[in-house]
Scaffold this motif. Structure first.
Motif, PDB file in Angstrom:
ATOM      1  N   GLY A  98      33.224  25.657   9.230  1.00 59.60           N
ATOM      2  CA  GLY A  98      33.351  26.508  10.401  1.00 59.60           C
ATOM      3  C   GLY A  98      33.700  25.703  11.633  1.00 59.60           C
ATOM      4  O   GLY A  98      33.703  24.482  11.615  1.00 59.60           O
ATOM      5  N   PRO A  99      33.993  26.413  12.729  1.00 61.69           N
ATOM      6  CA  PRO A  99      34.393  25.732  13.961  1.00 61.69           C
ATOM      7  C   PRO A  99      33.166  25.255  14.735  1.00 61.69           C
ATOM      8  O   PRO A  99      32.952  25.652  15.867  1.00 61.69           O
ATOM      9  N   ASN A 100      32.369  24.414  14.125  1.00 61.46           N
ATOM     10  CA  ASN A 100      31.070  24.084  14.706  1.00 61.46           C
ATOM     11  C   ASN A 100      30.559  22.710  14.295  1.00 61.46           C
ATOM     12  O   ASN A 100      29.372  22.430  14.417  1.00 61.46           O
ATOM     13  N   ASP A 157      41.646  32.628  23.303  1.00 59.50           N
ATOM     14  CA  ASP A 157      40.622  32.045  22.435  1.00 59.50           C
ATOM     15  C   ASP A 157      40.984  32.187  20.957  1.00 59.50           C
ATOM     16  O   ASP A 157      40.632  31.341  20.141  1.00 59.50           O
ATOM     17  N   ARG A 158      41.682  33.265  20.618  1.00 63.62           N
ATOM     18  CA  ARG A 158      42.037  33.445  19.203  1.00 63.62           C
ATOM     19  C   ARG A 158      42.962  32.334  18.722  1.00 63.62           C
ATOM     20  O   ARG A 158      42.839  31.844  17.595  1.00 63.62           O
ATOM     21  N   LEU A 177      30.720  30.344  15.681  1.00 65.78           N
ATOM     22  CA  LEU A 177      31.222  31.131  14.548  1.00 65.78           C
ATOM     23  C   LEU A 177      31.057  30.370  13.239  1.00 65.78           C
ATOM     24  O   LEU A 177      30.916  29.148  13.237  1.00 65.78           O
ATOM     25  N   ASN A 178      31.107  31.110  12.148  1.00 66.49           N
ATOM     26  CA  ASN A 178      31.036  30.445  10.848  1.00 66.49           C
ATOM     27  C   ASN A 178      32.433  30.307  10.237  1.00 66.49           C
ATOM     28  O   ASN A 178      33.447  30.619  10.881  1.00 66.49           O
ATOM     29  N   GLY A 179      32.471  29.844   8.989  1.00 68.69           N
ATOM     30  CA  GLY A 179      33.732  29.527   8.335  1.00 68.69           C
ATOM     31  C   GLY A 179      34.597  30.720   7.997  1.00 68.69           C
ATOM     32  O   GLY A 179      35.719  30.539   7.515  1.00 68.69           O
ATOM     33  N   TYR A 210      30.392  18.803  31.205  1.00 66.15           N
ATOM     34  CA  TYR A 210      29.552  19.341  30.140  1.00 66.15           C
ATOM     35  C   TYR A 210      28.111  18.908  30.363  1.00 66.15           C
ATOM     36  O   TYR A 210      27.830  17.732  30.572  1.00 66.15           O
ATOM     37  N   GLU A 228      30.064  31.185  22.306  1.00 68.62           N
ATOM     38  CA  GLU A 228      30.891  30.003  22.493  1.00 68.62           C
ATOM     39  C   GLU A 228      31.830  29.846  21.280  1.00 68.62           C
ATOM     40  O   GLU A 228      31.380  29.472  20.187  1.00 68.62           O
ATOM     41  N   PRO A 229      33.111  30.148  21.475  1.00 72.48           N
ATOM     42  CA  PRO A 229      34.034  30.087  20.327  1.00 72.48           C
ATOM     43  C   PRO A 229      34.109  28.707  19.691  1.00 72.48           C
ATOM     44  O   PRO A 229      34.449  28.591  18.508  1.00 72.48           O
ATOM     45  N   SER A 230      33.776  27.664  20.446  1.00 70.60           N
ATOM     46  CA  SER A 230      33.898  26.321  19.875  1.00 70.60           C
ATOM     47  C   SER A 230      32.727  25.948  18.982  1.00 70.60           C
ATOM     48  O   SER A 230      32.767  24.897  18.342  1.00 70.60           O
ATOM     49  N   ARG A 231      31.667  26.769  18.939  1.00 66.28           N
ATOM     50  CA  ARG A 231      30.581  26.376  18.036  1.00 66.28           C
ATOM     51  C   ARG A 231      29.695  27.470  17.488  1.00 66.28           C
ATOM     52  O   ARG A 231      28.772  27.163  16.722  1.00 66.28           O
ATOM     53  N   ARG A 248      44.127  33.087  10.178  1.00 72.48           N
ATOM     54  CA  ARG A 248      42.694  33.349  10.301  1.00 72.48           C
ATOM     55  C   ARG A 248      42.087  33.511   8.908  1.00 72.48           C
ATOM     56  O   ARG A 248      42.661  34.198   8.071  1.00 72.48           O
ATOM     57  N   LEU A 299      38.563  23.713  24.479  1.00 72.44           N
ATOM     58  CA  LEU A 299      38.689  25.146  24.753  1.00 72.44           C
ATOM     59  C   LEU A 299      38.870  25.401  26.248  1.00 72.44           C
ATOM     60  O   LEU A 299      39.635  26.279  26.659  1.00 72.44           O
ATOM     61  N   ARG A 300      38.176  24.612  27.084  1.00 75.06           N
ATOM     62  CA  ARG A 300      38.365  24.775  28.548  1.00 75.06           C
ATOM     63  C   ARG A 300      39.799  24.418  28.937  1.00 75.06           C
ATOM     64  O   ARG A 300      40.406  25.059  29.784  1.00 75.06           O
ATOM     65  N   ARG A 305      42.071  27.323  27.824  1.00 75.54           N
ATOM     66  CA  ARG A 305      42.039  28.469  28.756  1.00 75.54           C
ATOM     67  C   ARG A 305      42.784  28.132  30.037  1.00 75.54           C
ATOM     68  O   ARG A 305      43.486  28.980  30.595  1.00 75.54           O
ATOM     69  N   ASP A 345      35.264  19.743  21.275  1.00 73.49           N
ATOM     70  CA  ASP A 345      35.849  21.061  21.029  1.00 73.49           C
ATOM     71  C   ASP A 345      35.601  22.002  22.208  1.00 73.49           C
ATOM     72  O   ASP A 345      36.472  22.780  22.587  1.00 73.49           O
ATOM     73  N   TRP A 346      34.412  21.941  22.756  1.00 68.69           N
ATOM     74  CA  TRP A 346      34.067  22.758  23.928  1.00 68.69           C
ATOM     75  C   TRP A 346      35.021  22.436  25.079  1.00 68.69           C
ATOM     76  O   TRP A 346      35.548  23.340  25.745  1.00 68.69           O
ATOM     77  N   PHE A 368      43.002  29.389  19.946  1.00 72.08           N
ATOM     78  CA  PHE A 368      42.152  28.191  19.847  1.00 72.08           C
ATOM     79  C   PHE A 368      41.478  28.126  18.479  1.00 72.08           C
ATOM     80  O   PHE A 368      41.425  27.076  17.835  1.00 72.08           O
ATOM     81  N   LEU A 369      40.963  29.278  18.035  1.00 75.47           N
ATOM     82  CA  LEU A 369      40.260  29.306  16.752  1.00 75.47           C
ATOM     83  C   LEU A 369      41.202  29.015  15.583  1.00 75.47           C
ATOM     84  O   LEU A 369      40.756  28.587  14.527  1.00 75.47           O
ATOM     85  N   SER A 426      31.391  18.569  18.871  1.00 69.71           N
ATOM     86  CA  SER A 426      31.252  19.902  19.478  1.00 69.71           C
ATOM     87  C   SER A 426      31.579  19.865  20.968  1.00 69.71           C
ATOM     88  O   SER A 426      32.189  20.796  21.504  1.00 69.71           O
TER      89      SER A 426
END
Lengths: 324, 324
Positions: B35-37, B253-254, A223-225, B215, A218-221, B323, B243-244, B247, B239-240, B256-257, B236
């Motif tokens: 991070g993204p989390n 997705d890149r 990955l790390n920094g 969700y 899940e790219p939204s949660r 990035r 992302l939907r 898309r 963010d989830w 998005f990140l 989260s």
């Protein structure tokens, strides 16, 4: 009040070194450090980076090789051994923990950290002894082994083909060693040979059940920094998969939330990109020594490459925790 | 080395009080804090609990009412206002932050905390001024508003029908007040009246696009250490959902990140159980003042009750971050 007034509820003490090199700290468990969400596992990882930074005279949070490329202290093997009294899911808001950490040598590109974690009872911290760490049956301590390897990316924007790469300034020759029977390398040898932690743990083996599920990173949660699949997310993916097994067995979510996990081992074999899809294979059997205990083995494999990303083993106790 | 030897890479300084009541600290950004989390959002929440504990002479991590029942300092409103230079997704391993926090009175059952966060440049921290906080256009600081209310469960094992309930010992009469135009209560009045943060933000309004997704609350990672839906999990879930939408718009997705989120506001209106399913409604429009900015409004509603759990608004900048 002046600029040096200490606060009423100090969140943590500054880490302190004992003479033998054990790094000790007290930590307040906050909402950001506990719960059924791998936040505490993330803390254990951070405390390992702190301990390695201290023991090896390198800033693990900003380490670089001779070309200036970042070197990351990646997680290769992680074990959390607890008890009914203390385990990652038993921790809650306001708990005060005493953490003793010690770093051991594993050559020029890796390092082993042991943490011993207990509820802070005000007694002064003691040096961490590796023999006692491995043989103790003390129900009041959590025993954590973390084996890290220095790695770097070989391609920008890709989490595949990571390569070993120690940073400039990493000091390791002075580190104490662990007795050979406790080397984390034995785990890797075992997994390379048989694909599992305990290929034949308690003969005669009980009948195993198999269950398969699929997890989409899940790219939204996840990955790390720095854009890698976060090591604590592997624990979350394992928990996510375990819940699918739980439901498959007809058990309810509330009992899942009250599960008692006594032991978790994760061997990290590869990282993955944000769009990866993983096959998760779970094997479940009961422990012969205590039939109320369940042993769960997991293998996480990237699709469609078949690359194994992680192998894990959990020991769950049949008795459940009370809801906090 | 002796027991008082400071460590080479101190993870954080002990928080210190300035004379005006501003609590200051330096923090090292670790893998567990960025991070993204939503891990950094979790830190912001913990730092608010630390600040309230200090300012109100109560241990927010173990607060209880006169019957001994736990009272939780729940999150009601959260705003994170950043810039291209500093925003939650810009933070990475090894960053050192200076955090200044100040607590303001909001009556007998709630409290407002402001955090001003910047990269630590070694300069001594300054008192946090609410007027400057709200009007500053300094691109080097992150401005965080957190409005908390004390709540308790009314039924064991249920996250519904939570009730306001301040703990014994909560001191609030001495707290400074914020100018009325900066009261977080205005946000609630606005949302009660119109259902959104900015019902008519920039007339003539641009055409809005609507997108819906669903969700399912994930018991293996969305709850906190006392079994409530964790406030950072709302971020989260947002963010989830984003992302939907991403898309759905055909973006990858890149990108998005690498999104650049300049402003996030979340109004928390209800909690949910581990088996809840949420309808998420997203509205997207471009900002007239800067057409490269996107404004996203979200409403999280529990199914099938229709109970609104949260209303949120994000401002994204069209330019993307590099990035890490």
């Amino acid at each position: 009040m002046n600029a040096a007034t200490p606060t009423l509820v100090p969140p943590a003490s500054a880490p302190r070194l004992l003479q033998d090199g054990t790094l000790t700290r007290t930590e307040l468990i906050t909402p950001g450090k506990c719960g059924p969400n791998s936040l505490f596992v993330g803390c254990l990882g951070d405390w390992a980076w702190d301990a390695v930074s201290q023991a090896c005279s390198v800033n693990a949070y900003d380490a670089r090789d001779a070309t200036g490329a970042p070197a990351y202290l990646s997680f290769s093997y992680f074990r959390i051994r607890g008890s009914r009294r203390i385990n990652p899911l038993s921790l809650t808001f306001g708990d005060r923990l005493q953490v003793a950490s010690k770093v051991f040598g594993q050559g020029s590109e890796s390092v082993l950290t042991l943490h011993q974690v207990r509820h802070d009872d005000g007694k002064p911290p003691e040096p961490l002894d590796p023999e006692r760490f491995h043989t103790s049956t003390d129900q009041n301590a959590l025993y954590v082994e973390i084996f890290n390897r220095w790695i770097s990316r070989t391609k920008p924007n890709s989490n595949q083909d990571l390569t070993r790469n120690a940073p400039v300034g990493f000091q390791y020759r002075h580190l104490p060693s662990v007795p050979p029977q406790y080397s984390p390398r034995l785990v890797f040898a075992q997994i390379r040979e048989s694909g599992a932690f305990d290929p034949d743990p308690e003969p005669p083996r009980t009948v195993a059940e198999l269950f398969y599920t699929e997890y989409r990173v899940e790219p939204s949660r996840d990955l790390n920094g720095v854009g890698l699949l976060y090591f604590a997310s592997y624990f979350s993916i394992i928990d996510w998969s375990l819940l699918r097994l739980w439901r498959h067995l007809g058990r309810d979510d509330r009992s899942f939330l009250r599960r008692l996990v006594l032991d978790q081992r994760v061997c990290f074999l590869g990282n993955a990109d944000a769009d990866a899809v993983l096959d998760v294979a779970l094997t479940r059997r009961s422990a012969l020594t205590d039939p109320t205990d369940e042993l769960i083995d997991l293998v996480l494999t990237e699709k469609p490459t078949g690359r194994v990303l992680a192998v894990a083993a959990l020991r769950l106790h049949g008795e459940q925790r009370e809801r906090p």
